[in-house]
Design a protein around this motif. Structure first.
Motif, short mmCIF file in Angstrom:
data_model
loop_
_atom_site.label_atom_id
_atom_site.label_comp_id
_atom_site.label_asym_id
_atom_site.label_seq_id
_atom_site.Cartn_x
_atom_site.Cartn_y
_atom_site.Cartn_z
N ILE A 74 0.85 -1.18 0.00
CA ILE A 74 0.00 0.00 0.00
C ILE A 74 0.89 1.24 0.00
CG2 ILE A 74 -1.77 1.30 1.23
CD1 ILE A 74 -2.61 -1.36 2.52
N LEU A 75 0.64 2.12 -0.95
CA LEU A 75 1.35 3.40 -1.00
C LEU A 75 0.39 4.51 -0.59
CD1 LEU A 75 3.23 3.29 -4.43
CD2 LEU A 75 4.15 2.86 -2.17
N THR A 76 0.88 5.46 0.16
CA THR A 76 0.10 6.65 0.50
C THR A 76 0.61 7.77 -0.38
OG1 THR A 76 -0.12 5.88 2.77
CG2 THR A 76 -0.59 8.19 2.35
N LEU A 77 -0.28 8.32 -1.20
CA LEU A 77 0.09 9.33 -2.19
C LEU A 77 -0.60 10.65 -1.92
CD1 LEU A 77 -0.35 7.01 -5.29
CD2 LEU A 77 1.79 7.58 -4.17
N SER A 78 -0.04 11.70 -2.46
CA SER A 78 -0.65 13.03 -2.36
C SER A 78 -1.96 13.05 -3.15
CB SER A 78 0.31 14.06 -2.93
OG SER A 78 -0.32 15.30 -3.05
N PRO A 79 -2.99 13.69 -2.61
CA PRO A 79 -4.28 13.74 -3.32
C PRO A 79 -4.24 14.62 -4.56
CG PRO A 79 -4.39 15.08 -1.35
CD PRO A 79 -3.06 14.37 -1.32
N GLU A 80 -3.18 15.43 -4.73
CA GLU A 80 -3.08 16.31 -5.89
C GLU A 80 -2.63 15.58 -7.15
OE1 GLU A 80 -1.40 17.26 -2.94
OE2 GLU A 80 -3.08 18.48 -2.28
N LEU A 81 -2.14 14.35 -7.02
CA LEU A 81 -1.67 13.60 -8.19
C LEU A 81 -2.83 13.23 -9.10
CD1 LEU A 81 0.87 11.09 -6.60
CD2 LEU A 81 1.39 13.18 -7.86
N SER A 82 -2.57 13.20 -10.39
CA SER A 82 -3.55 12.68 -11.35
C SER A 82 -3.46 11.16 -11.34
CB SER A 82 -3.25 13.20 -12.76
OG SER A 82 -2.04 12.63 -13.24
N VAL A 83 -4.39 10.49 -11.97
CA VAL A 83 -4.37 9.02 -12.02
C VAL A 83 -3.09 8.55 -12.73
CG1 VAL A 83 -5.56 6.95 -12.84
CG2 VAL A 83 -6.89 8.90 -12.03
N ALA A 84 -2.73 9.21 -13.82
CA ALA A 84 -1.53 8.81 -14.56
C ALA A 84 -0.28 8.97 -13.69
CB ALA A 84 -1.41 9.63 -15.83
N GLU A 85 -0.20 10.06 -12.94
CA GLU A 85 0.95 10.27 -12.05
C GLU A 85 0.97 9.24 -10.92
OE1 GLU A 85 1.49 15.11 -12.44
OE2 GLU A 85 -0.06 14.30 -11.12
N ALA A 86 -0.18 8.91 -10.40
CA ALA A 86 -0.28 7.91 -9.33
C ALA A 86 0.16 6.54 -9.85
CB ALA A 86 -1.70 7.85 -8.78
N LEU A 87 -0.21 6.21 -11.07
CA LEU A 87 0.22 4.94 -11.67
C LEU A 87 1.73 4.91 -11.85
CD1 LEU A 87 -2.55 4.27 -14.32
CD2 LEU A 87 -1.94 2.78 -12.41
N GLN A 88 2.31 6.03 -12.25
CA GLN A 88 3.77 6.10 -12.39
C GLN A 88 4.46 5.85 -11.05
OE1 GLN A 88 4.60 9.90 -14.13
NE2 GLN A 88 4.05 9.24 -16.19
N GLU A 89 3.92 6.40 -9.99
CA GLU A 89 4.48 6.17 -8.66
C GLU A 89 4.35 4.70 -8.27
OE1 GLU A 89 6.08 8.27 -6.48
OE2 GLU A 89 6.08 9.68 -8.16
N ALA A 90 3.20 4.10 -8.58
CA ALA A 90 2.96 2.71 -8.20
C ALA A 90 3.89 1.74 -8.91
CB ALA A 90 1.50 2.35 -8.48
N VAL A 91 4.20 1.96 -10.17
CA VAL A 91 5.07 1.04 -10.90
C VAL A 91 6.53 1.24 -10.55
CG1 VAL A 91 3.46 0.72 -12.80
CG2 VAL A 91 5.26 2.44 -13.00
N ARG A 92 6.84 2.33 -9.85
CA ARG A 92 8.22 2.58 -9.42
C ARG A 92 8.44 2.25 -7.95
NH1 ARG A 92 8.24 7.99 -12.44
NH2 ARG A 92 7.46 8.71 -10.45
N VAL A 93 7.48 1.58 -7.32
CA VAL A 93 7.60 1.26 -5.90
C VAL A 93 8.90 0.51 -5.65
CG1 VAL A 93 6.34 -0.94 -6.03
CG2 VAL A 93 6.34 0.35 -3.92
N ASP A 94 9.51 0.77 -4.51
CA ASP A 94 10.78 0.14 -4.15
C ASP A 94 10.67 -1.37 -4.25
OD1 ASP A 94 13.22 -0.56 -3.06
OD2 ASP A 94 12.77 0.22 -1.07
N VAL A 95 11.56 -1.99 -5.00
CA VAL A 95 11.51 -3.42 -5.21
C VAL A 95 11.62 -4.18 -3.89
CG1 VAL A 95 12.67 -5.36 -6.38
CG2 VAL A 95 12.50 -3.15 -7.51
N ALA A 96 12.34 -3.65 -2.93
CA ALA A 96 12.48 -4.32 -1.62
C ALA A 96 11.13 -4.45 -0.94
CB ALA A 96 13.45 -3.55 -0.74
N ARG A 97 10.18 -3.53 -1.22
CA ARG A 97 8.86 -3.60 -0.60
C ARG A 97 8.02 -4.71 -1.23
NH1 ARG A 97 6.17 2.17 0.12
NH2 ARG A 97 4.71 0.83 1.20
N LEU A 98 8.43 -5.20 -2.39
CA LEU A 98 7.67 -6.23 -3.07
C LEU A 98 8.16 -7.63 -2.72
CD1 LEU A 98 7.26 -4.68 -6.63
CD2 LEU A 98 5.66 -4.64 -4.73
N LYS A 99 8.81 -7.79 -1.60
CA LYS A 99 9.31 -9.12 -1.20
C LYS A 99 8.63 -9.57 0.07
CE LYS A 99 13.56 -8.84 -3.61
NZ LYS A 99 14.90 -9.15 -3.70
#
Length: 99
Positions: A74-99
């Motif tokens: 789960i990522l906590t993001l700024s509410p000012e982000l657009s959907v496209a910007e939020a998706l960009q943040e989600a696909v760049r999540v720290d790989v260590a968090r995905l283990k």
């Protein structure tokens, strides 16, 4: 004859969705590992230590670990982000968090 060459995760992702919505579920690949991700969003609020309440956007990311088990991040993001910007943040999540 046409031959396409894809070398970045963004090349694949551009083919999947052209219209964005906070209510859709998105299927993307991690920007570094190319691991499949399932991403959806929820709007909410967080309480701060001083008692104030701040609006936030939450990105829920589902992926599979090395054993094939479903895991979540789960990522906590700024509410000012657009959907496209939020998706960009989600696909760049720290790989260590995905283990």
């Amino acid at each position: 004859m046409f031959e396409a060459h894809f070398s970045h995760a963004e090349d694949f992702q551009g083919l999947e969705t052209t219209t964005y919505s906070w209510t859709k579920t998105y299927h993307r690949r991690h920007s570094v590992s190319f691991q499949p991700l399932k991403i959806w969003f929820a709007k909410g609020k967080v309480n701060t230590k001083d008692g104030s309440v701040l609006p936030r956007t939450f990105a829920y990311i589902e992926y599979q670990d090395e054993r094939g088990n479903n895991r979540y991040c789960i990522l906590t993001l700024s509410p000012e982000l657009s959907v496209a910007e939020a998706l960009q943040e989600a696909v760049r999540v720290d790989v260590a968090r995905l283990k």
